[in-house]
Design a protein around this motif. Structure first.
Motif, PDB file in Angstrom:
ATOM      1  N   GLU A   1      -3.036 -12.301  -6.461  1.00  0.00           N
ATOM      2  CA  GLU A   1      -3.434 -11.246  -7.113  1.00  0.00           C
ATOM      3  C   GLU A   1      -4.513 -10.650  -7.655  1.00  0.00           C
ATOM      4  O   GLU A   1      -4.353  -9.917  -7.882  1.00  0.00           O
TER       5      GLU A   1
ATOM      6  N   LYS B   1      -6.909  -8.162  -7.329  1.00  0.00           N
ATOM      7  CA  LYS B   1      -6.754  -6.103  -7.021  1.00  0.00           C
ATOM      8  C   LYS B   1      -8.450  -6.013  -6.835  1.00  0.00           C
ATOM      9  O   LYS B   1      -9.178  -5.926  -7.317  1.00  0.00           O
TER      10      LYS B   1
ATOM     11  N   VAL C   1       5.842   3.516  -4.738  1.00  0.00           N
ATOM     12  CA  VAL C   1       5.458   2.728  -4.839  1.00  0.00           C
ATOM     13  C   VAL C   1       5.117   1.991  -2.718  1.00  0.00           C
ATOM     14  O   VAL C   1       6.066   2.135  -2.758  1.00  0.00           O
TER      15      VAL C   1
ATOM     16  N   THR D   1       4.139  -0.806  -0.160  1.00  0.00           N
ATOM     17  CA  THR D   1       2.645  -1.770  -0.418  1.00  0.00           C
ATOM     18  C   THR D   1       3.206  -1.404   0.954  1.00  0.00           C
ATOM     19  O   THR D   1       4.343  -1.814   2.160  1.00  0.00           O
TER      20      THR D   1
ATOM     21  N   SER E   1       6.561  -3.192   5.779  1.00  0.00           N
ATOM     22  CA  SER E   1       6.227  -2.130   4.684  1.00  0.00           C
ATOM     23  C   SER E   1       7.969  -2.492   3.615  1.00  0.00           C
ATOM     24  O   SER E   1       8.892  -2.273   3.831  1.00  0.00           O
TER      25      SER E   1
ATOM     26  N   CYS F   1      -2.043  -7.799   0.609  1.00  0.00           N
ATOM     27  CA  CYS F   1      -1.552  -6.532   0.797  1.00  0.00           C
ATOM     28  C   CYS F   1      -1.978  -4.912   0.150  1.00  0.00           C
ATOM     29  O   CYS F   1      -3.045  -5.816  -0.685  1.00  0.00           O
TER      30      CYS F   1
ATOM     31  N   ALA G   1      -1.450  -1.556  -1.619  1.00  0.00           N
ATOM     32  CA  ALA G   1      -0.146  -1.147  -2.125  1.00  0.00           C
ATOM     33  C   ALA G   1      -0.170   0.764  -2.310  1.00  0.00           C
ATOM     34  O   ALA G   1      -1.659   0.629  -3.041  1.00  0.00           O
TER      35      ALA G   1
ATOM     36  N   SER H   1      -0.141   3.625  -4.744  1.00  0.00           N
ATOM     37  CA  SER H   1       1.397   4.251  -5.567  1.00  0.00           C
ATOM     38  C   SER H   1       0.766   5.652  -5.878  1.00  0.00           C
ATOM     39  O   SER H   1      -0.521   6.357  -5.791  1.00  0.00           O
TER      40      SER H   1
END
Length: 165
Positions: free
Chosen positions: A22, A24, A54, A56, A80, A104, A106, A108
């Motif tokens: 993950e 980012k 959110v 995603t 999604s 992926c 995201a 927000s």
């Protein structure tokens, strides 16, 4: 049903990663944040939660997603997920590795912006009385991307990246 894909971003090289799980990259703006996540190794039970609403979207690879009160599901490109603030995601990356990273995004969005938008819809574009008020239905959380959704997400990504240069 045909799945429509979101444009992926270039995969980062291992030496430019902060973490293999993950990793980012974030684009922050006044009322939200656009995040790109890459995972370059197999991992299980990775927790992720956002303070705001959110959306995603899977770009590349496969995740197995577990949400509270829902059975686990494969999360694949062309799909999604929409989640309310504070919803815990438990994520497995069964196929991720250095040569095949999972990607992926995201998006927000501030709860205030979501609330104001829904309030404006109710005030200026009311539904027929029998249909009730505008509201967000969190029971429909896992979506197959339509062309319109994919185009909208791609446009948001494009605008965000141009604004932050």
């Amino acid at each position: 049903m045909k799945k429509y894909m979101i444009s992926s971003s270039p995969t980062r090289k291992e030496r430019s990663l902060f973490t293999l799980v993950e990793n980012k990259s974030a684009y922050t703006f006044d009322r939200g944040e656009l995040n790109f996540f890459e995972t370059h190794q197999n991992a299980e039970n990775v927790n992720l939660v956002f303070d705001n609403f959110v959306l995603t979207s899977m770009l590349k690879g496969k995740k197995v997603m577990t949400l509270p009160h829902q059975p686990s599901f494969d999360y694949l490109p062309g799909e999604s997920v929409i989640l309310p603030p504070g919803e815990l995601m438990k994520i497995d990356f069964p196929e991720a590795d250095l040569d095949n990273p999972t990607q992926c995004l995201a998006l927000s969005i501030s709860d205030d912006l979501i609330k104001k938008t829904v309030d404006n819809l109710c005030e200026y574009f009311p539904k027929a009385e029998t249909w009730g008020q505008w509201q967000i239905d969190y029971s429909t959380f896992h979506l197959t991307n339509t062309q319109e959704l994919a185009d909208t997400i791609n446009r948001i990504v494009s605008i965000t990246k141009k604004e932050k240069r």
